[in-house]
Design a protein around this motif. Structure first.
Motif, short mmCIF file in Angstrom:
data_model
loop_
_atom_site.label_atom_id
_atom_site.label_comp_id
_atom_site.label_asym_id
_atom_site.label_seq_id
_atom_site.Cartn_x
_atom_site.Cartn_y
_atom_site.Cartn_z
N SER A 1 -0.63 16.72 -1.53
CA SER A 1 -1.49 16.66 -2.71
C SER A 1 -1.94 15.24 -3.01
O SER A 1 -2.93 15.03 -3.70
CB SER A 1 -0.74 17.22 -3.92
OG SER A 1 -0.32 18.53 -3.65
N ALA A 2 -1.22 14.27 -2.47
CA ALA A 2 -1.57 12.88 -2.74
C ALA A 2 -2.68 12.37 -1.85
O ALA A 2 -3.02 11.18 -1.87
CB ALA A 2 -0.32 12.00 -2.58
N VAL A 3 -3.28 13.28 -1.08
CA VAL A 3 -4.26 12.81 -0.09
C VAL A 3 -5.45 12.10 -0.73
O VAL A 3 -5.92 11.07 -0.23
CB VAL A 3 -4.72 13.98 0.83
CG1 VAL A 3 -5.46 15.06 0.05
CG2 VAL A 3 -5.58 13.46 1.96
N LYS B 1 4.34 12.15 -7.83
CA LYS B 1 3.83 12.98 -8.93
C LYS B 1 3.82 14.47 -8.59
O LYS B 1 3.61 15.31 -9.45
CB LYS B 1 2.39 12.57 -9.28
CG LYS B 1 2.29 11.19 -9.91
CD LYS B 1 0.84 10.85 -10.20
CE LYS B 1 0.64 9.37 -10.37
NZ LYS B 1 0.54 8.93 -11.74
N TYR B 2 3.99 14.80 -7.28
CA TYR B 2 3.89 16.20 -6.86
C TYR B 2 5.25 16.67 -6.35
O TYR B 2 6.10 15.86 -5.97
CB TYR B 2 2.84 16.35 -5.76
CG TYR B 2 1.48 15.85 -6.18
CD1 TYR B 2 0.67 16.62 -7.02
CD2 TYR B 2 1.00 14.62 -5.77
CE1 TYR B 2 -0.58 16.18 -7.43
CE2 TYR B 2 -0.25 14.15 -6.17
CZ TYR B 2 -1.03 14.94 -7.00
OH TYR B 2 -2.26 14.49 -7.40
N PRO B 3 5.44 18.00 -6.31
CA PRO B 3 6.71 18.50 -5.75
C PRO B 3 6.88 18.01 -4.31
O PRO B 3 5.89 17.77 -3.61
CB PRO B 3 6.53 20.02 -5.77
CG PRO B 3 5.45 20.28 -6.76
CD PRO B 3 4.58 19.07 -6.78
N GLN B 4 8.13 17.89 -3.89
CA GLN B 4 8.42 17.28 -2.60
C GLN B 4 7.68 17.95 -1.43
O GLN B 4 7.19 17.27 -0.54
CB GLN B 4 9.92 17.36 -2.35
CG GLN B 4 10.36 16.41 -1.28
CD GLN B 4 11.69 15.76 -1.64
OE1 GLN B 4 12.62 16.44 -2.08
NE2 GLN B 4 11.76 14.47 -1.48
N GLU B 5 7.62 19.30 -1.46
CA GLU B 5 7.00 19.99 -0.33
C GLU B 5 5.47 19.94 -0.41
O GLU B 5 4.78 20.52 0.42
CB GLU B 5 7.51 21.42 -0.21
CG GLU B 5 7.20 22.34 -1.38
CD GLU B 5 8.21 22.23 -2.52
OE1 GLU B 5 8.86 21.16 -2.63
OE2 GLU B 5 8.33 23.17 -3.31
N TRP B 6 4.96 19.27 -1.41
CA TRP B 6 3.51 19.18 -1.57
C TRP B 6 3.02 17.74 -1.54
O TRP B 6 2.11 17.37 -2.26
CB TRP B 6 3.06 19.87 -2.87
CG TRP B 6 3.14 21.35 -2.76
CD1 TRP B 6 4.11 22.15 -3.27
CD2 TRP B 6 2.23 22.22 -2.09
NE1 TRP B 6 3.87 23.45 -2.95
CE2 TRP B 6 2.72 23.53 -2.23
CE3 TRP B 6 1.04 22.00 -1.36
CZ2 TRP B 6 2.07 24.62 -1.67
CZ3 TRP B 6 0.40 23.09 -0.81
CH2 TRP B 6 0.92 24.39 -0.97
N ARG B 7 3.66 16.91 -0.70
CA ARG B 7 3.24 15.52 -0.64
C ARG B 7 1.78 15.39 -0.22
O ARG B 7 1.13 14.39 -0.48
CB ARG B 7 4.15 14.70 0.28
CG ARG B 7 4.24 15.19 1.69
CD ARG B 7 5.32 14.45 2.47
NE ARG B 7 4.90 13.16 2.94
CZ ARG B 7 5.53 12.02 2.64
NH1 ARG B 7 6.58 12.05 1.87
NH2 ARG B 7 5.10 10.88 3.11
N LEU C 1 0.84 -1.20 0.00
CA LEU C 1 0.00 0.00 0.00
C LEU C 1 0.87 1.25 0.00
O LEU C 1 0.60 2.22 -0.71
CB LEU C 1 -0.92 -0.02 1.23
CG LEU C 1 -2.02 1.03 1.29
CD1 LEU C 1 -2.86 1.02 0.03
CD2 LEU C 1 -2.91 0.78 2.51
N ARG C 2 1.98 1.19 0.78
CA ARG C 2 2.87 2.35 0.82
C ARG C 2 3.47 2.60 -0.56
O ARG C 2 3.57 3.75 -1.00
CB ARG C 2 3.98 2.12 1.85
CG ARG C 2 3.55 2.56 3.25
CD ARG C 2 4.71 2.52 4.20
NE ARG C 2 5.01 1.17 4.62
CZ ARG C 2 6.21 0.60 4.51
NH1 ARG C 2 7.22 1.28 3.99
NH2 ARG C 2 6.40 -0.63 4.90
N ALA C 3 3.81 1.53 -1.24
CA ALA C 3 4.39 1.68 -2.58
C ALA C 3 3.40 2.37 -3.52
O ALA C 3 3.76 3.26 -4.30
CB ALA C 3 4.80 0.32 -3.13
N GLU C 4 2.13 1.96 -3.40
CA GLU C 4 1.09 2.57 -4.25
C GLU C 4 0.95 4.07 -3.93
O GLU C 4 0.88 4.91 -4.83
CB GLU C 4 -0.26 1.87 -4.00
CG GLU C 4 -0.38 0.51 -4.64
CD GLU C 4 -0.29 0.60 -6.16
OE1 GLU C 4 -1.04 1.43 -6.74
OE2 GLU C 4 0.53 -0.13 -6.75
N ILE C 5 0.87 4.38 -2.63
CA ILE C 5 0.71 5.78 -2.23
C ILE C 5 1.94 6.59 -2.66
O ILE C 5 1.81 7.72 -3.15
CB ILE C 5 0.49 5.90 -0.70
CG1 ILE C 5 -0.81 5.17 -0.29
CG2 ILE C 5 0.40 7.37 -0.27
CD1 ILE C 5 -1.05 5.11 1.21
#
Lengths: 176, 772
Positions: free
Chosen positions: A43-45, A35-41, A25-29
């Motif tokens: 966004s994957a919510v 896909k997003y800039p590092q400081e915007w993790r 599951l972690r790999a999927e997330i």
């Protein structure tokens, strides 16, 4: 909602992120986080909630949402906001098959009321309820963008269009 | 178009000049043109979701929200045109659809933005026939009452949490008609600034719980005051009804507290009306406390002090609360000096007086300048809880990129990114010496310091920053090696080109010095007075069990005195144990006076209500005592007169942190065993806040406990919830063990100022734990 000068991430990142979800599951997330800039993790919510919901049999719990918040270093309330806003997230257990019936304008004009009525009778469940055997959950949703095939509903990842009572019978009979 | 270009716009035919890009509502607000609004707040981000501020702009087909529309050259705005009015009235009708008509039982009634604007823009009847929405109330803690059915979803409280308080606790969950403001889960709102959401809520959705259903807005009289707790000296408005303070609101003061106040300043007024408020003089007669009249009590004090003094004033000592007013300080020291005593002090939580202290220690900069810092090093400070408004200022700097770092014996729960160097109290000194060494400092313990990467990094941050500061907090003051900390801080600040600043503990820690409430030549300081018994003591606003660095020793020493006179607003067990006479004095809001805040600003205030019962302002009590003792110069008739006199004595002293302190001091704290860290929790600071019932129910009001990290607990064979006997010097206390990961190895956090830890020794020192 955008906040002035305020980072989305919490001041103290959580530790032991590995303990939150299974490696798969972690790999999927993580694919989504990448896909997003590092400081915007954060966004994957949405994707993270989707994946977690799927793994949990179709619905989210507060505990799972807290885990997503911890994994993405965001405030839990920010995750609750997302999960409670979108109709694709379920906050209570649902049946094996979630039937999302569109009742917006185009579908309504083409008889979605009768579709809902037929489904309610057939499943013995009102909109927002599950059938007694727990197999189906009936849900009213807003426009799913398939007005050309109105009336329609969605089950799983699939759209079913130009619905009639007979068609519904055969669709439901064809489900696992 | 550049940002600083000025443009001319027309609003309702009036020509206004403004910087291009300014938001329309800011321009009209400045010009005094009223546009209705709910979600807009000058200190918060723009949401533009209430739609109440819609106005007509020429050449734009649809009305525009004034709060989200930047001004342009030649813009023509109509705030009262038929289109604007129709839009505003339409919005109002939607906002009122779900709003209950419960104004008569709503605390916001009479001061409600929705009520006010509905009067101007609402209809007298509703066209809405469908069912109204009801939202269940939630318990979000002891300070804030909720009634979410009244909510109009402006999201000011949500934005406040994210942008000002710095912790997101409230959110908007659900969508459309099902949107709700709340915490989603059962949870209290714990920010130390949380009370401000009561003020910014434009409706009665969030109201004050302690004030709930106790008065109507129009019954209250507003009186100005100054906050009595931390050294910020926030501007307050006290709301008074029938000689009672009903609630406390902030008063806008951009240079100090902007438009916010801490919860401590907002809710501490409850302490004024606590059950143990002292309203009549008390005299101890053969071991029992007897209520008496002023005449007898004052004479008892005068006689007692005279007797104890005997032939030498040096036998007397005065211990004053750092929250006393400048006038009280001034008269108290004048009284003591009149009696020939130089033993006067208010630095009750300081143990190390070896270093020469600056004459007028202060923040080193203005409060507003904290916003603009590029780097800051805080030493022994939990600024967020010790001076919440300064903590907010520092957070503002951090959000714009300032590098903030802490050297502390506790890991703090911060609301911004910062470097925290957490070490035992003895280790803090080593860390400071290492940072000093990295900055080229030398001498004493600096030479033997081991400099690591993080020390270099902290040093570089300070050295390269354009505006940097080094600040000393309350934990530093309580450190047994405060002299060393001051010396090292001075070297770090000097060598890095940073401003050295002090974060004074209490409302008048600065004023006490200006009023001369410090030991004179050969006089004893607080620690000396509380270690070597004197014959007689004068205590003012002090509870020896809670307000002193070493409460056990304070109680013992005071217990040996022949005579102890106390001026106090409250009955207090520890005071009653040692005192012979207790004179009831006026508390906060009941007396006029002056506080000098951290930026050296003299802020005078008048009393808002009469003193409770027979209590009298302390300055009047001291003046009469002066008369009874036949001392010259005690005939002032007003606090202003005393202030004028104190001002003359203080002269035109300017705030100044310079001193000749070095680092040639011996280390007193070895830190080989277990070291106690006795910080003073936010709601244990002074007698008033300790009696504020609602604040004492919050999460920040921690109970007396023995907090250690899991490693130390495992080594000592302790588990969470166990009872331990804490031994410090020859004192002990039985406390519950709490596993707390914020406490470093070799340390145990046992907060001071709490019932249960008042039997222990110094705030920082060696302790042992034994399983009970």
């Amino acid at each position: 909602m955008g906040f002035k000068n305020v980072p989305m991430s919490v001041a103290k990142p959580s530790v032991n992120k590995e303990s939150l979800f299974s490696p798969e599951l972690r790999a999927e997330i993580d694919k989504w986080i990448a896909k997003y800039p590092q400081e915007w993790r954060q966004s994957a919510v949405m994707a993270a909630l989707m994946l977690v919901q799927e793994e949990n049999g179709g619905y989210l719990t507060t505990d799972l949402m807290d885990k997503v918040a911890a994994y993405l270093d965001m405030a839990p309330i920010a995750v609750y906001e997302v999960a409670s806003f979108y109709s694709m997230y379920e906050l209570k257990p649902v049946g094996k098959h979630k039937i999302c019936v569109c009742t917006n304008v185009s579908c309504m004009i083409n008889g979605s009321d009768q579709i809902v009525e037929y489904l309610e009778k057939k499943l013995g469940a009102k909109l927002g309820q599950s059938s007694a055997d727990g197999r189906y959950t009936l849900k009213e949703v807003e426009c799913l963008g398939a007005c050309g095939g109105a009336p329609m509903f969605q089950i799983g990842n699939k759209y079913y269009e130009n619905l009639t009572p007979e068609l519904i019978d055969s669709i439901l009979a064809g489900l696992e | 178009m550049s940002d600083d270009q000025m443009v001319t716009i027309q609003v309702d035919g009036r020509e206004l000049k403004a910087k291009a890009g300014t938001l329309l509502i800011e321009v009209t607000d400045a010009a005094g043109i009223n546009i209705p609004r709910f979600c807009y707040h000058k200190k918060l981000s723009i949401a533009a979701n209430c739609r109440m501020c819609l106005v007509e702009v020429a050449k734009v087909p649809k009305p525009l929200p004034a709060c989200a529309t930047p001004v342009n050259e030649g813009m023509q705005v109509y705030t009262r045109s038929p289109l604007a009015l129709a839009a505003q009235k339409g919005t109002m009708e939607f906002l009122l659809i779900n709003h209950p008509l419960d104004c008569p039982i709503c605390d916001q009634g009479g001061e409600c933005e929705l009520q006010d604007i509905a009067l101007g823009y609402g209809n007298d009847a509703s066209r809405f026939v469908e069912g109204k929405r009801v939202v269940p109330d939630r318990d979000i803690g002891p300070l804030i009452a909720t009634d979410f059915t009244r909510c109009i979803h402006c999201t000011r409280c949500v934005r406040f949490g994210a942008e000002i308080a710095g912790i997101r606790e409230l959110g908007a969950t659900g969508r459309g008609e099902h949107m709700e403001i709340g915490t989603y889960i059962e949870k209290s709102v714990d920010s130390e600034l949380s009370g401000n959401i009561i003020d910014i809520c434009p409706v009665g959705s969030l109201t004050s719980k302690p004030f709930l259903y106790s008065a109507r807005a129009w019954e209250l009289v507003q009186r100005k005051s100054i906050a009595p707790h931390d050294s910020v000296g926030s501007s307050l408005n006290l709301h008074v009804r029938r000689n009672q303070v009903m609630r406390v609101h902030p008063r806008d003061n951009e240079a100090v507290n902007e438009c916010w106040i801490s919860d401590r300043d907002r809710f501490s007024y409850e302490g004024l009306y606590s059950a143990d408020r002292l309203t009549r003089p008390l005299v101890k007669k053969s071991g029992n406390w007897v209520e008496t009249d002023w005449q007898e009590a004052l004479e008892a004090v005068a006689q007692g002090l005279k007797r104890a003094r005997g032939t030498s004033g040096n036998r007397l000592g005065a211990l004053l609360s750092p929250g006393a007013t400048l006038e009280e300080f001034y008269l108290a020291q004048k009284l003591m000096r009149g009696l020939g005593s130089e033993n006067i002090d208010f630095r009750l939580r300081q143990s190390d007086f070896r270093a020469e202290e600056p004459a007028y220690p202060w923040l080193g900069q203005t409060i507003a300048q904290l916003d603009e810092l590029n780097a800051a090093l805080l030493i022994g400070s939990n600024i967020r809880k010790e001076q919440p408004i300064l903590g907010h200022r520092l957070r503002k700097a951090a959000l714009t990129g300032a590098q903030i770092s802490f050297i502390n014996p506790l890991e703090l729960e911060l609301n911004y990114h910062a470097t925290q160097l957490v070490n035992s109290p003895a280790g803090m000194i080593s860390d400071l010496a290492a940072v000093a060494k990295a900055l080229g400092g030398y001498g004493g313990l600096i030479d033997s310091a081991e400099v690591s990467d993080v020390h270099h990094r902290l040093a570089e941050q300070l050295r390269t920053a354009e505006r940097a500061t080094v600040l000393l907090g309350n934990i530093a003051v309580a450190h047994p090696d405060y002299a060393l900390i001051q010396g090292l801080a001075r070297i770090i600040a000097g060598n890095s080109g940073s401003l050295l600043g002090y974060l004074p503990e209490a409302a008048n820690s600065v004023g006490g010095r200006l009023a001369g409430a410090l030991p004179g030549n050969d006089g004893s300081n607080a620690q000396e007075m509380l270690s070597n018994p004197h014959k007689g003591y004068l205590l003012m606003g002090v509870e020896p069990g809670f307000d002193c660095w070493n409460p056990a020793r304070a109680m013992e020493t005071l217990g040996q005195a022949e005579f102890v006179a106390a001026l106090s607003a409250f009955r207090s067990q520890s005071l009653e144990q040692v005192a012979d006479v207790i004179l009831p004095i006026a508390a906060f809001a009941e007396t006029s006076g002056t506080y000098v805040n951290a930026q050296g600003e003299w802020q005078s205030f008048s009393g808002a209500v009469a003193p409770a019962g027979e209590s009298r302002p302390a300055w009047k009590v001291l003046r009469v005592l002066g008369n009874l003792l036949d001392l010259p110069g005690f005939d002032q008739v007003s606090s202003e007169e005393i202030l004028a006199e104190a001002r003359q004595v203080a002269g035109d002293r300017k705030p100044d942190n310079s001193a000749d302190g070095g680092v040639a001091y011996e280390r007193l704290l070895a830190g080989v065993g277990l070291t106690r860290i006795g910080d003073v929790p936010i709601y244990a600071l002074d007698p008033l806040v300790r009696r504020a019932a609602s604040l004492q129910k919050t999460r920040d009001a921690i109970e007396a406990s023995s907090r250690i990290n899991a490693r130390e607990a495992a080594m000592a064979g302790l588990a969470d919830g166990d009872k331990v006997v804490v031994k410090q010097d020859k004192n002990s206390a039985k406390l519950r063990v709490v596993i707390d990961p914020t406490v470093p190895d070799g340390c145990v956090r046992i907060p001071a100022g709490l019932v249960g830890t008042d039997t222990l020794g110094g705030q920082i020192g060696d302790v042992t734990l034994e399983k009970a």
